[in-house]
Design a protein around this motif. Structure first.
Motif, mmCIF file in Angstrom:
data_model
loop_
_atom_site.group_PDB
_atom_site.id
_atom_site.type_symbol
_atom_site.label_atom_id
_atom_site.label_comp_id
_atom_site.label_asym_id
_atom_site.label_seq_id
_atom_site.Cartn_x
_atom_site.Cartn_y
_atom_site.Cartn_z
ATOM 1 N N GLN A 131 0.821 -1.216 0.000
ATOM 2 C CA GLN A 131 0.000 0.000 0.000
ATOM 3 C C GLN A 131 0.857 1.269 0.000
ATOM 4 O O GLN A 131 0.359 2.349 0.318
ATOM 5 N N GLY A 137 -7.791 6.151 11.107
ATOM 6 C CA GLY A 137 -7.268 5.182 12.069
ATOM 7 C C GLY A 137 -7.108 5.780 13.448
ATOM 8 O O GLY A 137 -7.480 5.167 14.461
ATOM 9 N N GLN A 146 -8.366 0.897 1.916
ATOM 10 C CA GLN A 146 -8.508 1.895 2.968
ATOM 11 C C GLN A 146 -8.690 1.245 4.336
ATOM 12 O O GLN A 146 -8.094 1.674 5.331
ATOM 13 N N GLN A 185 -12.100 0.362 -1.166
ATOM 14 C CA GLN A 185 -12.503 0.403 0.240
ATOM 15 C C GLN A 185 -11.688 -0.579 1.068
ATOM 16 O O GLN A 185 -11.320 -0.279 2.211
ATOM 17 N N ARG A 219 -5.883 10.508 4.578
ATOM 18 C CA ARG A 219 -7.207 10.270 5.161
ATOM 19 C C ARG A 219 -7.230 8.987 5.995
ATOM 20 O O ARG A 219 -7.854 8.931 7.059
ATOM 21 N N TRP A 220 -6.532 7.956 5.529
ATOM 22 C CA TRP A 220 -6.477 6.682 6.241
ATOM 23 C C TRP A 220 -5.854 6.848 7.630
ATOM 24 O O TRP A 220 -6.255 6.199 8.591
ATOM 25 N N LEU A 271 -5.354 -0.082 5.730
ATOM 26 C CA LEU A 271 -4.500 0.973 6.277
ATOM 27 C C LEU A 271 -5.048 1.499 7.598
ATOM 28 O O LEU A 271 -4.281 1.755 8.546
ATOM 29 N N VAL A 272 -6.355 1.670 7.694
ATOM 30 C CA VAL A 272 -6.965 2.152 8.932
ATOM 31 C C VAL A 272 -6.698 1.181 10.073
ATOM 32 O O VAL A 272 -6.291 1.577 11.177
#
Length: 436
Positions: A210, A224, A282, A279, A219-220, A285-286
Motif C-alpha cells: 500500500q 485510524g 482503505q 474500500q 485520510r487513512w 491501512l486504517v
C-alpha cells in the motif's frame, strides 16, 4: 455490551466527522472492537497492574471476538444491501453468543465424562488422553460453527469446564496431568510467539503493497487515529461506570489495556473480496494504524502510570541465590554419607547441575565417557547413587521448607524451586525415565 456500545458510538462519530458511510464505518469499527490478550501482556512487560484489572482485560479479549464478528457481518450485509435490520442483527448476536455457550458447555461436559470414565479403566493411555485433550477444542469449534453459533465462545466456555475438571481430578492420573500441563504451556509459548511473527510479517507486507496509496492521501491515518481515540473514550467512560469503581486512573488503565493485534488483522483479511478493492485498501491501512497505535500508546504510558514489577526484576538473582544455598545443603548431605569415591563424585556433579555450576569441560568429559560406554560408576554402584541423590533431594526440600516457614523470600519463588527438586527426584526414581 462494551463492544456493542463502542461500535454504535464510534460508527456514528466517524459518519458525522469524516462523512464515511455508516455501513463502512461500522465495518471499520467492528474490526477494531476485539482486543488481544497476548498483545496486552507484551505491552505490560516489566510493569505491575492490579490482578482484578488484568483479569478483566484478559476475559474481555476472550469473549468479545464473537461480538466483533457479528458486528462485522452486520456491517458487511448493510454495505452490500444498503439495508440494516436492527432486530435481525441483535437476534443473530444473541443466538450466536448464547448458542455458542450452550454448545460449548454441553460438548465439554460430554468430553469430560468420557475422559473421566476412560481414566478409571485399565484402557487409559496417557498419549491417547493427550491427543483427545488437544482435539477437544478443535472439534467443539467446528461443531459450533457448523450449527451457526459462535465457535469462539463455545471454546471459551469449554475451557472453563475443562479448568474445573482439571482442578477436580488432578491426582487420578498424575503423569497425564503433568504432561498435559507442560503440553499446554509449550503450546501457549509457541502460539504466542507465532502470533507476533505473523503480525510483523503481515504489517510489513501491508506497508509494502500500500506504499503508493499511503502518500496519495493521509485520510487513512486520520481515520485510524479517530477510530482508536473514539474506542478509547468509550472504554474510559464504560470502565468508570461499570468496572473501575468510579476511579479515573483505573478507568484509563482499562481503556489503554484494550490492545489490538492479530485478531483485528485476521478479521481485516477475512473481508477481502467482500468489499470493493478501494474500500478494502482503505480498511487495511486504517486497521494497521489502530493496531500500531494501540500497542505504542500503552507501551509508553504504562511506563508513566504503572510501577515497575520489582519482583520480576529481582527474581533471577533471588532464584540463583536460593539454588546455590540449596545445592550446598544437598552436597553437604552427600559428603556425610558412607559412599565410594566414584559414586560421591558422580552424585555431587549431578547436584551441581541444579545451579549450573559445572563447567563445560566437565560436561564434555562426562559426555565422552557416556557415549564411549565407560560410565563413571558400575551398575551396582548406581543403586547407591540413586539412594544418595534421594537423600540429597530430601535435605534440599527440608531447606526450602524452612525458608518458606521463615518467610525469607516470596513463597512463589520457593514453590518454583521446590517443584524443580521434585521433578529432579522424579527423574531419579521414575522407572520410565532411565536416567539412573
Amino acid at each position: 455490551m462494551l463492544a456493542i456500545i463502542s461500535a454504535v458510538i464510534a460508527s456514528l462519530d466517524l459518519h458525522g466527522i469524516f462523512a464515511v458511510s455508516l455501513p463502512l464505518a461500522l465495518v471499520m469499527v467492528a474490526i477494531s472492537t476485539p482486543t488481544d490478550a497476548t498483545a496486552f501482556e507484551s505491552v505490560m512487560t516489566g510493569r505491575k497492574i492490579s490482578e482484578r484489572l488484568g483479569n478483566q482485560l484478559k476475559m474481555e479479549s476472550l469473549f468479545n471476538d464473537a461480538t466483533g464478528l457479528i458486528l462485522l457481518q452486520a456491517g458487511l450485509l448493510w454495505l452490500k444491501t444498503s439495508e440494516f435490520s436492527f432486530g435481525q442483527n441483535v437476534g443473530k448476536l444473541l443466538v450466536s453468543a448464547i448458542g455458542g455457550a450452550l454448545v460449548g458447555a454441553v460438548l465439554a461436559v460430554v468430553f469430560m465424562l468420557f475422559r473421566q470414565a476412560l481414566v478409571r479403566t485399565a484402557a487409559n493411555v496417557v498419549s491417547s488422553q493427550s491427543l483427545l485433550y488437544l482435539l477437544t477444542p478443535i472439534i467443539i469449534y467446528l461443531v459450533a460453527e457448523e450449527v451457526a453459533v459462535s465457535g469462539i465462545i463455545a471454546v471459551v466456555v469449554a475451557g472453563l469446564v475443562n479448568n474445573g475438571e482439571a482442578n477436580s481430578s488432578r491426582f487420578s492420573s498424575p503423569r497425564q496431568m503433568y504432561f498435559g500441563t507442560q503440553l499446554l504451556n509449550f503450546g501457549s509459548e509457541i502460539l504466542n510467539g507465532a502470533v507476533f511473527v505473523i503480525l510483523g510479517i503481515s504489517l510489513e507486507r501491508i506497508v509494502s503493497s500500500q506504499y503508493r496509496q499511503m502518500f496519495q492521501s493521509l485520510r487513512w491515518l486520520w481515520l485510524g487515529l479517530a477510530v482508536y481515540l473514539l474506542l478509547i473514550i468509550c472504554r474510559v467512560v464504560y470502565a468508570y461506570g461499570f468496572i473501575a469503581r468510579r476511579q479515573w486512573r483505573d478507568s484509563w488503565l482499562f481503556a489503554l489495556g484494550g490492545v489490538h493485534g492479530t485478531v483485528t488483522l485476521a478479521m481485516t483479511f477475512s473481508i477481502g473480496g467482500m468489499v470493493p478493492a478501494r474500500q478494502f485498501q482503505q480498511i487495511i491501512l486504517v486497521e494497521t494504524v489502530v493496531i500500531i497505535v494501540s500497542m505504542l500508546v500503552p507501551t509508553i504510558l504504562f511506563k508513566l502510570l504503572l510501577p515497575q514489577d520489582g519482583d520480576a526484576l529481582s527474581r533471577p538473582a533471588i532464584l540463583a541465590r536460593i539454588r546455590e544455598e540449596m545445592t550446598a545443603v544437598g552436597i553437604q548431605r552427600v559428603n556425610a554419607l558412607d559412599l565410594a569415591a566414584d559414586v560421591k563424585r558422580a552424585v555431587i556433579y549431578e547436584l551441581r547441575d541444579q545451579n549450573n555450576t559445572n563447567p563445560l569441560r566437565s560436561f564434555l568429559h562426562r559426555w565422552r565417557r557416556t557415549v564411549s560406554h565407560h560410565p563413571a560408576i558400575t551398575y551396582l554402584q548406581s543403586r547407591d547413587q540413586r539412594w544418595a541423590m534421594m537423600q540429597a533431594f530430601a535435605s534440599e526440600r527440608e531447606f526450602l521448607t524452612e525458608q518458606a516457614r521463615q518467610h525469607v523470600v516470596e513463597l512463589s519463588l520457593i514453590h518454583d524451586i521446590y517443584t524443580e527438586v521434585l521433578m529432579s527426584e522424579a527423574l531419579v526414581v521414575d522407572p520410565y525415565s532411565r536416567m539412573v
